[in-house]
Design an enzyme around this catalytic site. Structure first.
Site, PDB file in Angstrom:
ATOM      1  N   GLY A  36       0.845  -1.207   0.000  1.00  0.00           N
ATOM      2  CA  GLY A  36       0.000   0.000   0.000  1.00  0.00           C
ATOM      3  C   GLY A  36       0.875   1.250   0.000  1.00  0.00           C
ATOM      4  O   GLY A  36       0.647   2.190  -0.780  1.00  0.00           O
ATOM      5  N   HIS A  37       1.912   1.255   0.861  1.00  0.00           N
ATOM      6  CA  HIS A  37       2.822   2.413   0.904  1.00  0.00           C
ATOM      7  C   HIS A  37       3.574   2.549  -0.419  1.00  0.00           C
ATOM      8  O   HIS A  37       3.788   3.654  -0.915  1.00  0.00           O
ATOM      9  CB  HIS A  37       3.858   2.237   2.016  1.00  0.00           C
ATOM     10  CG  HIS A  37       3.278   2.188   3.395  1.00  0.00           C
ATOM     11  ND1 HIS A  37       3.286   1.058   4.160  1.00  0.00           N
ATOM     12  CD2 HIS A  37       2.666   3.145   4.136  1.00  0.00           C
ATOM     13  CE1 HIS A  37       2.725   1.310   5.320  1.00  0.00           C
ATOM     14  NE2 HIS A  37       2.323   2.555   5.338  1.00  0.00           N
ATOM     15  N   GLN A 148      -6.602   5.408   0.138  1.00  0.00           N
ATOM     16  CA  GLN A 148      -8.064   5.427   0.271  1.00  0.00           C
ATOM     17  C   GLN A 148      -8.533   4.520   1.414  1.00  0.00           C
ATOM     18  O   GLN A 148      -9.602   4.710   1.979  1.00  0.00           O
ATOM     19  CB  GLN A 148      -8.689   4.984  -1.067  1.00  0.00           C
ATOM     20  CG  GLN A 148     -10.186   4.762  -1.066  1.00  0.00           C
ATOM     21  CD  GLN A 148     -10.964   6.031  -0.761  1.00  0.00           C
ATOM     22  OE1 GLN A 148     -10.523   7.144  -1.059  1.00  0.00           O
ATOM     23  NE2 GLN A 148     -12.138   5.878  -0.149  1.00  0.00           N
ATOM     24  N   GLN A 153      -9.339   9.378   7.554  1.00  0.00           N
ATOM     25  CA  GLN A 153      -8.083  10.131   7.688  1.00  0.00           C
ATOM     26  C   GLN A 153      -7.926  11.076   6.497  1.00  0.00           C
ATOM     27  O   GLN A 153      -7.531  12.227   6.646  1.00  0.00           O
ATOM     28  CB  GLN A 153      -6.903   9.161   7.773  1.00  0.00           C
ATOM     29  CG  GLN A 153      -5.550   9.822   7.678  1.00  0.00           C
ATOM     30  CD  GLN A 153      -4.419   8.885   8.047  1.00  0.00           C
ATOM     31  OE1 GLN A 153      -4.160   8.686   9.218  1.00  0.00           O
ATOM     32  NE2 GLN A 153      -3.730   8.321   7.077  1.00  0.00           N
TER      33      GLN A 153
HETATM   34  O1  PAF Z   1      -1.634   6.620   8.007  1.00  0.00           O
HETATM   35  C1  PAF Z   1      -0.632   6.689   8.741  1.00  0.00           C
HETATM   36  O2  PAF Z   1       0.301   5.900   8.634  1.00  0.00           O
HETATM   37  C2  PAF Z   1      -0.565   7.759   9.818  1.00  0.00           C
HETATM   38  O3  PAF Z   1      -1.823   8.011  10.370  1.00  0.00           O
HETATM   39  C3  PAF Z   1       0.102   9.067   9.346  1.00  0.00           C
HETATM   40  C4  PAF Z   1      -0.685   9.731   8.241  1.00  0.00           C
HETATM   41  C5  PAF Z   1       1.507   8.758   8.862  1.00  0.00           C
HETATM   42  C6  PAF Z   1       0.202  10.051  10.506  1.00  0.00           C
HETATM   43  O4  PAF Z   1       0.940   9.532  11.568  1.00  0.00           O
END
Ligand code: PAF
Length: 282
Positions: A36-37, A148, A153
């Protein structure tokens, strides 16, 4: 690739990039990187001249101390992955570097922060909004990339970006799924292989709602019930919430009228692990 731990250094790197007229793509993470990242990083690589990835397990967004302590941390393993994707800078500060003694300024997005994930995890979105604001302030990215999968968030970050006037485009990438349909998450690591397979019921339940929506069903009560019925087939899935809401405000809907963007949300406790997922219906 440079690994930076100091706020002053990342701010100065970002200033230099801007002076050179280079655009900055920023991917905030808490490490424990998965596919995902990677999809966010690949998109950042395509859209921006320089890519910055932050790795920071943000203590103030955890309302459960044990959850925070158990969160996987392996900077070197993450850095090895990132070096394969032409990331220019990793910003990996210590807790003290971000939250210095006497820290007492928080960002709170009203309304959105207290429902669904916010109701189940009090203080979570205040923690997210605060760290995202600190990071945006230091890096001033042209683009910031979010998945998504964490739809609420995304809504919180879009709201604060607009309200606080950041000149950053929020780019939202589709949820990356395992073969079974289960949304990728670092929490999946806590499930056994068999449990992961069974957890695909979450995505199936959302697909039931999408199928019904595509065949013309617009009644939210009916759509939510279809999701609940599918989830009920798997005894390991204990529902926290199921809802179909408006995609940006997360306001409840009764009927999905023409032009309304509706999203189906699910949170379950699955074999003791909290899992969330969502699907855009319209
Ligand atoms: O989605 C995440 O990994 C975290 O909530 C984030 C956006 C890095 C904030 O700490």
């Amino acid at each position: 690739m440079e690994i930076i731990s100091r706020r002053a250094r990342i701010a100065s790197v970002a200033r230099k990039l801007r002076r050179e007229n280079k655009t900055i793509g920023f991917v905030p993470t808490m490490g424990a990187l998965h596919k995902g990242h990677i999809s966010l990083i690949e998109q950042a690589r395509q859209m921006a001249d320089a890519v910055v990835v932050s790795i920071f397990v943000n203590p103030i967004q955890f309302n459960d101390k044990e959850d925070f302590q158990k969160y996987p941390r392996d900077l070197m393993a993450d850095a090895t992955i990132l070096s394969e994707y032409q990331v220019d800078y990793i910003f990996a500060p210590s807790e003290e570097e971000i939250y210095n003694e006497g820290f007492s300024t928080y960002v709170y997005v009203e309304g959105l922060s207290d429902i669904f994930e916010g109701a189940s995890r009090p203080g979570h979105f205040r923690g997210v909004a605060t760290i995202v604001t600190i990071l945006f302030n230091l890096i001033r990215p042209d683009f910031a990339f979010f998945g998504q999968k964490d739809a609420q968030q995304v809504a919180v970050v879009k709201r604060l970006t607009k309200d606080l006037g950041f000149d950053t485009e929020i780019v939202v990438m589709p949820t990356v799924r395992e073969e079974t349909g289960l949304a990728m998450s670092s929490r999946n690591e806590r499930l056994t292989k068999e449990q992961r397979e069974k957890a695909s019921v979450i995505y199936r339940s959302l697909c039931e709602a999408k199928k019904a929506f595509d065949s013309g069903e617009r009644n939210v009560f009916v759509l939510e019930n279809l999701i609940r019925e599918e989830l009920a087939k798997e005894p390991l899935a204990k529902i926290d919430y199921v809802a179909v809401v408006e995609n940006e405000s997360f306001k409840p809907l009764e009927k999905i009228t023409e032009g309304t963007k509706a999203i189906a949300l699910v949170a379950v406790n699955f074999a003791g692990v909290r899992l969330i997922d969502n699907l855009l219906l319209s």
